[in-house]
Design a protein around this motif. Structure first.
Motif, PDB file in Angstrom:
ATOM      1  N   PHE A 410      31.405  40.267  43.638  1.00  7.29           N
ATOM      2  CA  PHE A 410      31.287  39.797  42.260  1.00  7.29           C
ATOM      3  C   PHE A 410      30.098  38.853  42.179  1.00  7.29           C
ATOM      4  O   PHE A 410      30.010  37.892  42.953  1.00  7.29           O
ATOM      5  CB  PHE A 410      32.546  39.028  41.832  1.00  7.29           C
ATOM      6  CG  PHE A 410      33.768  39.894  41.678  1.00  7.29           C
ATOM      7  CD1 PHE A 410      33.946  40.676  40.548  1.00  7.29           C
ATOM      8  CD2 PHE A 410      34.732  39.931  42.677  1.00  7.29           C
ATOM      9  CE1 PHE A 410      35.079  41.478  40.406  1.00  7.29           C
ATOM     10  CE2 PHE A 410      35.856  40.731  42.547  1.00  7.29           C
ATOM     11  CZ  PHE A 410      36.033  41.509  41.403  1.00  7.29           C
ATOM     12  N   THR A 412      28.630  36.101  39.964  1.00  4.91           N
ATOM     13  CA  THR A 412      29.089  35.283  38.842  1.00  4.91           C
ATOM     14  C   THR A 412      28.065  34.209  38.512  1.00  4.91           C
ATOM     15  O   THR A 412      27.165  33.936  39.304  1.00  4.91           O
ATOM     16  CB  THR A 412      30.424  34.586  39.186  1.00  4.91           C
ATOM     17  OG1 THR A 412      30.175  33.684  40.264  1.00  4.91           O
ATOM     18  CG2 THR A 412      31.484  35.570  39.585  1.00  4.91           C
ATOM     19  N   ARG A 425      40.807  35.984  43.973  1.00  5.31           N
ATOM     20  CA  ARG A 425      40.369  37.257  44.588  1.00  5.31           C
ATOM     21  C   ARG A 425      41.252  37.644  45.779  1.00  5.31           C
ATOM     22  O   ARG A 425      42.002  36.826  46.319  1.00  5.31           O
ATOM     23  CB  ARG A 425      38.922  37.108  45.069  1.00  5.31           C
ATOM     24  CG  ARG A 425      38.826  36.191  46.285  1.00  5.31           C
ATOM     25  CD  ARG A 425      37.405  35.791  46.613  1.00  5.31           C
ATOM     26  NE  ARG A 425      37.378  34.812  47.673  1.00  5.31           N
ATOM     27  CZ  ARG A 425      36.761  34.977  48.848  1.00  5.31           C
ATOM     28  NH1 ARG A 425      36.138  36.102  49.107  1.00  5.31           N
ATOM     29  NH2 ARG A 425      36.783  34.037  49.749  1.00  5.31           N
ATOM     30  N   GLN A 430      37.309  41.332  48.489  1.00  2.00           N
ATOM     31  CA  GLN A 430      36.508  40.847  47.364  1.00  2.00           C
ATOM     32  C   GLN A 430      35.717  39.590  47.740  1.00  2.00           C
ATOM     33  O   GLN A 430      36.293  38.590  48.164  1.00  2.00           O
ATOM     34  CB  GLN A 430      37.425  40.554  46.157  1.00  2.00           C
ATOM     35  CG  GLN A 430      38.074  41.826  45.602  1.00  2.00           C
ATOM     36  CD  GLN A 430      39.028  41.545  44.453  1.00  2.00           C
ATOM     37  OE1 GLN A 430      39.676  40.507  44.395  1.00  2.00           O
ATOM     38  NE2 GLN A 430      39.122  42.489  43.519  1.00  2.00           N
ATOM     39  N   VAL A 432      32.420  36.819  46.576  1.00  2.00           N
ATOM     40  CA  VAL A 432      31.849  36.228  45.356  1.00  2.00           C
ATOM     41  C   VAL A 432      30.476  35.630  45.672  1.00  2.00           C
ATOM     42  O   VAL A 432      30.323  34.895  46.650  1.00  2.00           O
ATOM     43  CB  VAL A 432      32.772  35.108  44.796  1.00  2.00           C
ATOM     44  CG1 VAL A 432      32.185  34.527  43.520  1.00  2.00           C
ATOM     45  CG2 VAL A 432      34.173  35.640  44.538  1.00  2.00           C
ATOM     46  N   ALA A 480      29.742  39.759  36.872  1.00  2.00           N
ATOM     47  CA  ALA A 480      30.837  39.126  36.136  1.00  2.00           C
ATOM     48  C   ALA A 480      30.292  37.937  35.355  1.00  2.00           C
ATOM     49  O   ALA A 480      30.164  36.839  35.887  1.00  2.00           O
ATOM     50  CB  ALA A 480      31.926  38.671  37.113  1.00  2.00           C
ATOM     51  N   LEU A 514      31.896  43.746  34.903  1.00  2.00           N
ATOM     52  CA  LEU A 514      33.323  43.434  34.818  1.00  2.00           C
ATOM     53  C   LEU A 514      33.697  43.227  33.354  1.00  2.00           C
ATOM     54  O   LEU A 514      33.080  42.438  32.657  1.00  2.00           O
ATOM     55  CB  LEU A 514      33.637  42.153  35.605  1.00  2.00           C
ATOM     56  CG  LEU A 514      35.095  41.665  35.525  1.00  2.00           C
ATOM     57  CD1 LEU A 514      36.026  42.613  36.262  1.00  2.00           C
ATOM     58  CD2 LEU A 514      35.230  40.257  36.087  1.00  2.00           C
ATOM     59  N   ILE A 567      41.108  41.137  38.048  1.00  4.97           N
ATOM     60  CA  ILE A 567      40.322  41.666  39.178  1.00  4.97           C
ATOM     61  C   ILE A 567      41.241  42.296  40.230  1.00  4.97           C
ATOM     62  O   ILE A 567      40.822  42.575  41.337  1.00  4.97           O
ATOM     63  CB  ILE A 567      39.426  40.563  39.817  1.00  4.97           C
ATOM     64  CG1 ILE A 567      40.262  39.409  40.367  1.00  4.97           C
ATOM     65  CG2 ILE A 567      38.380  40.079  38.835  1.00  4.97           C
ATOM     66  CD1 ILE A 567      39.461  38.453  41.227  1.00  4.97           C
TER      67      ILE A 567
END
Length: 619
Positions: A410, A412, A425, A430, A432, A480, A514, A567
């Motif tokens: 992801f 972000t 998550r 997953q 980030v 995201a 997302l 998610i």
């Protein structure tokens, strides 16, 4: 401590259906909801189609029909039809199938006899009908259990096999077939089987020029440096060009009609053969990366008994073409060495353009080498304590892990959104990556910027795609950002970065947006998250009375406890796709060039927020 009893009662033998349903990932990769091209619902379709293709390859039936209406999938071929006495066994008994008899199927894809059984076991409804010799036999199943079979002693139906199935929603949650992904799969089948026609929901797909058509259909002619080089031989076909705009290498590779998205022995041999042939032709020991930079190519080979590294057959492990034949590496080296050398001798214009491209790549690489070295050292230090990346445990390049296709990064913006995702998550699959504010607009910039800009350099390092896509660490790269004007702008800046430097991430379907809910509608008994005004109206009608309505203005406002719904199993992803009608250059110019009014209009039309929010925040 008392000893645990271990007796015959502890030994449990699963029947074929239970085994597939308990471990679906072993048979069809990840489950998913249809937003990704490698989700299980497409693998189910592919397994059924592979059998139809094998019929065509054996000279039986030139047309395949596919119909997908909602959840129901129907696939019909006009091949030889399954022998009537074996219709039930072929779709419900392990290790039963014609592929075990090499006389009936040479160089076929489905050698494990599992394909249609997996489809049957994972479908709420499954029906197979076979017609041959004027007779027809059908069998109906529910979750792999035979419910009904019927034999027609006389029928006017054309011979062939028809399979109807509805994937089981208890396994594939809230799934939906996306036509773009089915079309891409269908196109690959027709490129690899010139002369075959596949009709999908009434639209015909057909190819006369094989892999040449594949490259033409996936790229705009203006992006190509020279006309496609198309070479064909026994059991091998190759198509090659170089791009004017993209930096990276792009390969489409196939074995026995199987799209090997993870490459393997044949792709490695092809990359090696390109370098050797071109060095020999020009008599110069150019660096391999300069020769292959910007290459767009496709290779298809046929092997007698292929060995794949996973059940879903995305990477070739075989090293032999078949008994008594040379190795895959020798075969490809000899073919490319001979045919490409001939082509370049006969087409001096292409040879000259190619050499200029290689020399330009060499110049750029040398200019970059100092910056690259510094950037690598910076990235190395940063990866030891990379504040931007919260990594996960399972990565796409863990070939042995059956959750590798779920690996997701992801991207972000801002600490609050990153915090919510990081806390909610799944740490196994997953990861980030946090951006600090808006990323740089990389439109029109050279690769140098990827190394000079710390964020881009760390993102490239996190994805592990500096030299090629083969070591990509995450299958899904998800942007995201908030659903507002700033969030939309950050999306565009990130898409620009990927389009400019790594377009094949988008071409191969790894990049997503997302979708996050705009509203929460709830009463004391139930909470419904809504992604549009229409969904909000439906929720309000469902929760009659006066439900409480909350509008989410940004991701940071959503608590980690709530975020895990968006998610987790119910994640909604919107794939970022390329339109072949527009060259990458035109696309970048539209999004990030000087045409501000057009872009403003585009952003406003595509924002999934209320109109007053856009009017309050004029671009």
């Amino acid at each position: 401590m008392a000893e645990t009893q271990y007796t015959e009662d502890n030994i449990r033998s699963l029947d074929w259906k239970e085994h597939i349903r308990m471990r679906p990932g072993m048979y069809i990769g990840k489950l998913g909801d249809g937003s990704s091209a490698d989700d299980g619902i497409y693998i189910l379709l592919k397994e059924v189609l592979d059998n139809c293709i094998d019929e065509f390859v054996m000279g039986a039936g030139k047309t395949i029909e596919i119909s997908i209406q909602g959840e129901r999938v129907i696939v019909r071929d006009y091949g030889r039809g399954i022998p009537l006495g074996k219709v039930v066994d072929v779709v419900s008994k392990m290790n039963t199938g014609g592929k075990y008899d090499t006389r009936a199927f040479k160089k076929s894809v489905g050698l494990n006899g599992v394909g249609t059984k997996a489809v049957n076991a994972l479908s709420a409804f499954f029906k197979v009908e076979s017609t041959r010799d004027g007779k027809s036999k059908s069998a109906e199943f529910e979750i792999g259990e035979l419910k009904n079979e019927e034999l027609l002693e006389e029928t006017a139906r054309r011979r062939g096999t028809k399979v109807t199935f509805i994937p089981d929603e208890s396994i594939f949650k809230k799934y939906k077939y996306r036509n773009e992904y089915v079309e891409r799969m269908v196109k690959n089948y027709v490129y690899l089987n010139p002369g075959l026609t596949i009709v999908f929901n009434g639209e015909k797909f057909h190819s006369e020029n094989g892999l040449k058509d594949l490259l033409e259909d996936n790229n705009n002619a203006e992006d190509m440096l020279y006309p496609i080089i198309h070479l064909k031989g026994n059991d091998i076909e190759v198509a090659i060009t170089h791009s004017k705009t993209q930096y990276s290498e792009e390969y489409h590779s196939f074995v026995n009609g199987q799209h090997t998205t993870q490459g393997g022995t044949h792709q490695a041999a092809f990359r090696e053969a390109m370098v050797k042939t071109i060095r020999d032709f020009y008599g110069k020991s150019y660096d391999p990366s300069d020769i292959r930079k910007s290459i767009i190519s496709a290779i298809s080979i046929k092997v007698m008994e292929p060995v794949f590294e996973s059940q879903t057959k995305t990477k070739l492990g075989s090293t032999d073409m078949g008994s008594g034949l040379p190795t895959v590496r020798t075969y490809i080296n000899d073919f490319v060495g001979r045919q490409l050398d001939n082509y370049l001798h006969k087409n001096p214009d292409t040879a000259e353009k190619l050499q200029r491209k290689i020399m330009q790549a060499e110049k750029e690489r040398k200019e970059l080498s100092g910056i690259r070295k510094l950037a690598r050292e910076r990235a190395k230090k940063a990866s030891l304590h990379n504040k931007k990346l919260r990594d996960c445990r399972v990565h796409l390049d863990n070939m042995k892990n059956d959750r590798r296709l779920e690996s997701t990064l992801f991207i972000t913006e801002g600490d609050s959104a990153s915090g919510s995702i990081t806390k909610s998550r799944d740490v196994n699959t997953q990861a980030v990556f946090s951006l600090r504010g808006k990323p740089l607009n990389s439109y029109g910039m050279s690769k140098k910027i990827v190394y000079e800009n710390e964020e881009f350099n760390l993102l490239q390092a996190a994805l592990n795609i500096e030299d090629s896509m083969e070591e990509l660490r995450y299958n899904n790269i998800v942007i995201a950002t908030d659903a507002d004007v700033d969030g939309m702008h950050i999306r565009l800046l990130l898409i620009t970065f990927f389009l400019q430097f790594f377009p094949e991430l988008i071409k191969e379907g790894h990049l997503y947006i997302l979708q996050t809910p705009l509203f929460r509608v709830r009463n004391k008994k139930e909470t419904i998250y809504c992604y549009s005004d229409e969904e909000k109206r439906e929720a309000m009608a469902k929760l009659s009375g006066k439900p409480e309505i909350t509008r989410f203005k940004g991701l940071g406002e959503i608590s980690p406890d709530e975020f895990k719904h968006f998610i987790g199993d119910d994640i909604r992803l919107e794939p970022v796709m390329l339109d072949k009608a527009m060259s990458i250059e035109q696309l970048l110019n539209f999004y990030m060039g000087k045409n501000t009014p057009d872009r403003q209009k585009f952003i406003i039309n595509n924002l999934k927020v209320e109109v007053d929010l856009v009017e309050d925040n004029q671009l």
